[in-house]
Design a protein around this motif. Structure first.
Motif, mmCIF file in Angstrom:
data_model
loop_
_atom_site.group_PDB
_atom_site.id
_atom_site.type_symbol
_atom_site.label_atom_id
_atom_site.label_comp_id
_atom_site.label_asym_id
_atom_site.label_seq_id
_atom_site.Cartn_x
_atom_site.Cartn_y
_atom_site.Cartn_z
ATOM 1 N N LYS A 171 1.353 9.075 -5.929
ATOM 2 C CA LYS A 171 1.908 10.641 -5.651
ATOM 3 C C LYS A 171 2.738 10.990 -6.873
ATOM 4 O O LYS A 171 2.551 12.156 -7.327
ATOM 5 C CB LYS A 171 2.271 10.807 -4.540
ATOM 6 C CG LYS A 171 1.360 11.142 -3.334
ATOM 7 C CD LYS A 171 2.011 11.558 -2.189
ATOM 8 C CE LYS A 171 0.848 11.343 -1.181
ATOM 9 N NZ LYS A 171 1.576 10.576 0.292
ATOM 10 N N LYS A 182 0.607 -1.325 0.015
ATOM 11 C CA LYS A 182 -0.156 0.022 0.013
ATOM 12 C C LYS A 182 0.919 1.297 -0.052
ATOM 13 O O LYS A 182 0.596 2.025 -0.776
ATOM 14 C CB LYS A 182 -0.838 -0.046 1.360
ATOM 15 C CG LYS A 182 -1.860 1.032 1.440
ATOM 16 C CD LYS A 182 -2.699 1.069 2.962
ATOM 17 C CE LYS A 182 -3.231 2.195 3.135
ATOM 18 N NZ LYS A 182 -2.378 3.061 4.170
ATOM 19 N N ASP A 183 1.902 1.363 0.801
ATOM 20 C CA ASP A 183 2.519 2.459 0.835
ATOM 21 C C ASP A 183 3.458 2.798 -0.321
ATOM 22 O O ASP A 183 3.370 4.111 -0.796
ATOM 23 C CB ASP A 183 3.724 2.465 1.871
ATOM 24 C CG ASP A 183 3.147 2.587 3.470
ATOM 25 O OD1 ASP A 183 2.052 2.789 3.331
ATOM 26 O OD2 ASP A 183 3.812 2.111 4.373
ATOM 27 N N LYS A 184 3.963 1.741 -0.890
ATOM 28 C CA LYS A 184 4.632 2.023 -2.136
ATOM 29 C C LYS A 184 3.620 2.206 -3.261
ATOM 30 O O LYS A 184 3.857 3.163 -4.143
ATOM 31 C CB LYS A 184 5.204 0.464 -2.685
ATOM 32 C CG LYS A 184 6.078 0.753 -3.823
ATOM 33 C CD LYS A 184 6.956 -0.546 -4.087
ATOM 34 C CE LYS A 184 7.352 -0.539 -5.598
ATOM 35 N NZ LYS A 184 8.208 -1.862 -6.159
ATOM 36 N N TRP A 185 2.348 1.747 -3.263
ATOM 37 C CA TRP A 185 1.359 1.961 -4.210
ATOM 38 C C TRP A 185 0.952 3.711 -4.166
ATOM 39 O O TRP A 185 1.127 4.271 -5.277
ATOM 40 C CB TRP A 185 0.173 1.182 -3.916
ATOM 41 C CG TRP A 185 -0.936 1.483 -4.841
ATOM 42 C CD1 TRP A 185 -2.156 2.304 -4.610
ATOM 43 C CD2 TRP A 185 -1.493 0.948 -6.116
ATOM 44 N NE1 TRP A 185 -2.983 2.222 -5.674
ATOM 45 C CE2 TRP A 185 -2.635 1.392 -6.483
ATOM 46 C CE3 TRP A 185 -0.915 -0.326 -6.758
ATOM 47 C CZ2 TRP A 185 -3.158 0.991 -7.628
ATOM 48 C CZ3 TRP A 185 -1.558 -0.666 -7.800
ATOM 49 C CH2 TRP A 185 -2.705 -0.111 -8.268
ATOM 50 N N GLU A 186 0.842 4.077 -3.105
ATOM 51 C CA GLU A 186 0.428 5.345 -2.858
ATOM 52 C C GLU A 186 1.840 6.436 -3.416
ATOM 53 O O GLU A 186 1.314 7.471 -3.701
ATOM 54 C CB GLU A 186 0.203 5.729 -1.352
ATOM 55 C CG GLU A 186 -1.294 5.123 -0.961
ATOM 56 C CD GLU A 186 -1.605 5.141 0.475
ATOM 57 O OE1 GLU A 186 -0.748 5.475 1.199
ATOM 58 O OE2 GLU A 186 -2.650 4.743 0.801
ATOM 59 N N SER A 187 2.901 5.932 -3.054
ATOM 60 C CA SER A 187 4.016 6.953 -3.415
ATOM 61 C C SER A 187 4.136 6.981 -4.866
ATOM 62 O O SER A 187 4.370 8.141 -5.555
ATOM 63 C CB SER A 187 5.110 6.456 -2.838
ATOM 64 O OG SER A 187 5.684 5.382 -3.238
#
Lengths: 386, 263
Positions: free
Chosen positions: B234, B226-231
């Motif tokens: 962005k 999820k964190d990688k996906w969000e970055s």
């Protein structure tokens, strides 16, 4: 053209030839093969129709009803739980007098869960205002779809129809089927000509409140239309014979009843087995015959009375149970009422529920019970499980 | 411990060779056995479909209900006795199509249930028809040239509708999945754990993942944390085709329903 087709695929061919403009359905065993095949036909351009992958049976029939009110010929198919889930809309379709034709691959209902055949699903919706036709084999299943569209869309009727056929036994069985030419079907079944449809230039509201001053007359009109459908179905059957050669001019079929002392009454695919059993019992010297009921709604009571006249012992083979009723099966009452003769013994036998196989030997045993005058009971209960 | 929850006498199970559902049942039972719950105080429910056969293999009270209705039945069970632990097995068709209304309303009420959705993107049990999670362009028996309707994102749906705990993993991520189920079980309120899982028989066969190993490899390769996906989002990167975010999406404490009053 003759082809060897799975029952479901044969029915899909019938639907293709009927050219519905909207098809709306949800997967359920054992119906699914029909709509899968139709989805493929639409995707391949073999059938010009809107195919809606709806999110439930409730939506399937609701979308079909909307499309029908807008003036389209529509089609849907379901089984068992799917049909029960549609129940509310079924009453709406009939009440709005929309001639929707829907295939019912008959299947037992939950609980307990069963995917196998009996006729509880459609018989549970007996009073919904739908014509109910029952087919014995794949060819008859094919034919009754075309016949149903023609009769339902007749302005003297304008009621919907279930075309019922036994799940797996017919839906998943391969049989030779005579597929007529498109031209012949067009001659038999012209494009749908709605009497009333939604039209912005001439606005119409369907399904509005009917106060106590008006409601009963709507039901009365539906009942009259169902009564008229007896003759319209027979007409459609006669016309069918002229064009396609197969005879559906009656809503019943008598098999070796002329001199019979015992009659078995049944609906659907079991009639094939019963015919074989009758042949064997006749060879053994028993005067037995079969009365097959093709239409449960409208109920051809007069024809049944005539066909069974003079027969003193009648047994109804029931693939349904009306729990708490004295006769057990739902069809028996109607047959008894049609005969309306206290000197005739009319008995019901509930058998083959939830897919339990019924063989020739079972038909023979039931016939012995009819002869003994013992009935209004279950047949084939496994006592060790009770 | 886990084995105590399992009805071994019900084997062999009905799942096709290579199906992901067995792995998910295993992870759920592993998580349940870590809670210390009493089997006699735990109820499993399901609707209809491949997923919904799961409670039959679990040695607790269970209800195999009608298609789409498991959450509605579970709501009744939980409200009748809030001290019960109630877990629902469902599939994408059962949860998001025919049962979609019950799903969003259970999230809205935030009733204390844990729902595990085996998402194979298809109606598996009836032989592979398109469902509301069939991705655009993927084939099924009712979308023979590719699905043309936009699918639901089950995680977004649950988050938007108000669930207290929402996570997504795949049948490859057994450790993360077990942990997510455990978190779901321990979070008061509605929990959804979506598990993207392989269906080589119906979905894979029509979408180039006929072999279970290829299918699981595909799931692993296209699951992005999820964190990688969000970055990535962005930074305006194009997301790789068929990829999807995995992880924990929500853990919050909105007001809940069906939780026993503190003694």
């Amino acid at each position: 053209m003759k082809a060897i087709l799975e029952g479901s695929h044969a029915i899909a061919e019938a639907v293709r030839l009927a050219k519905p403009e909207v098809i709306s359905a949800y997967p359920i065993t054992p119906q699914t093969h029909i709509v899968e095949r139709l989805a493929e036909m639409v995707a391949n351009g073999e059938l010009e129709s809107e195919y809606i992958c709806v999110e439930s049976e409730f939506s399937a029939l609701s979308a079909a009803l909307g499309a029908s009110c807008a003036g389209s010929r529509v089609y849907s198919a379901t089984s068992s739980q799917g049909l029960l889930f549609m129940a509310e809309v079924c009453f709406n379709v009939a009440g709005m007098r929309q001639p929707i034709v829907m295939s019912i691959a008959n299947r037992a209902v939950s609980a307990p869960l069963s995917i196998w055949n009996d006729q509880q699903d459609s018989i549970a919706l007996r009073d919904a205002g739908w014509i109910q036709l029952y087919a014995e084999d794949v060819q008859e299943s094919f034919d009754l779809h075309l016949l149903a569209y023609r009769a339902c869309e007749d302005h003297r009727v304008l009621l919907p129809a279930f075309v019922c056929f036994d799940g797996f036994i017919i839906s998943h069985t391969y049989e030779p089927v005579d597929i007529p030419e498109e031209k012949e079907v067009q001659a038999y079944l012209p494009p749908y000509n709605p009497l009333n449809k939604l039209d912005a230039d001439d606005p119409l509201s369907m399904g509005m409140y009917a106060t106590p001053d008006y409601y009963m007359e709507f039901r009365y009109e539906m009942d009259r239309a169902m009564d008229r459908s007896l003759a319209v179905l027979k007409e459609a059957g006669k016309e069918f014979k002229k064009i396609f050669g197969r005879d559906y001019s009656e809503l019943i079929e008598s098999y070796k009843l002329e001199d019979a002392e015992v009659a078995i009454v049944a609906l659907g695919s079991i009639c094939g087995t019963i015919k074989d059993a009758v042949d064997e019992m006749r060879a053994e010297g028993k005067k037995v015959g079969l009365l097959k009921i093709r239409a449960l709604r409208p109920f051809p009571a007069e024809d049944i009375k005539k066909a069974l006249s003079g027969i003193k012992k009648v047994g109804i083979f029931e693939k349904n149970i009306s729990i708490g009723s004295r006769m057990k099966g739902a069809v028996g009452y109607e047959v008894k009422d049609a005969i309306n003769d206290s000197s005739v013994q009319v008995l019901s036998y509930v058998a083959g529920l939830g897919g339990r196989d019924i063989r020739i030997r079972d038909i023979k045993k039931i016939t012995e019970e009819i002869e003994k005058g013992k009935g209004d009971c279950f047949y084939g209960i496994r006592e060790e499980l009770i | 411990m886990r084995d105590e929850w399992f009805r071994a006498d019900r084997l062999p199970h009905i799942y096709c060779a290579g199906c992901g559902n067995g792995t998910i049942v295993n992870c759920v039972l592993e998580a349940v056995s870590m809670t210390g719950w009493d089997r006699k105080n735990t109820v499993f429910l399901s609707g209809i479909g491949c997923s919904s056969r799961a409670p039959g293999y679990i040695l607790t009270d269970s209800l195999h209900t009608t298609h789409g209705r498991a959450i509605a039945f579970a709501t009744g069970v939980k409200m009748a006795d809030p001290s019960l632990h109630v877990v629902v097995f469902t599939g994408d068709g059962d949860l998001a199509a025919i049962g979609g209304n019950h799903f969003i309303h259970a999230c809205r009420r935030n009733i204390d249930l844990t729902v595990v959705c085996m998402n194979n993107h298809i109606y598996g049990m009836t032989g592979g028809q398109g469902s509301p999670t069939t991705p655009l362009g993927k084939t099924s028996t009712t979308t023979p040239y590719g699905a043309s309707e936009t699918p639901f994102d089950l995680v977004d749906l649950a988050v938007a509708a108000g669930a207290n705990y929402v996570a997504r993993w795949t049948s490859f991520h057994v450790k993360q999945l077990t942990e997510a189920v455990l978190n779901g079980l321990n979070t008061p309120g509605f929990s959804l754990i979506e598990v993207r899982c392989q269906c080589p028989t119906s979905y894979g066969r029509r979408n180039k993942y006929r072999e279970p190993v290829d299918y699981i490899t595909h799931l692993k390769a296209h699951a992005i944390l999820k964190d990688k996906w969000e970055s990535m989002e962005k930074s305006g990167q194009d997301m790789p085709a068929d990829s999807f975010p995995v992880g924990e999406f929500v853990r919050r404490a909105r007001p809940v329903m069906g939780v026993p009053d503190e003694a």
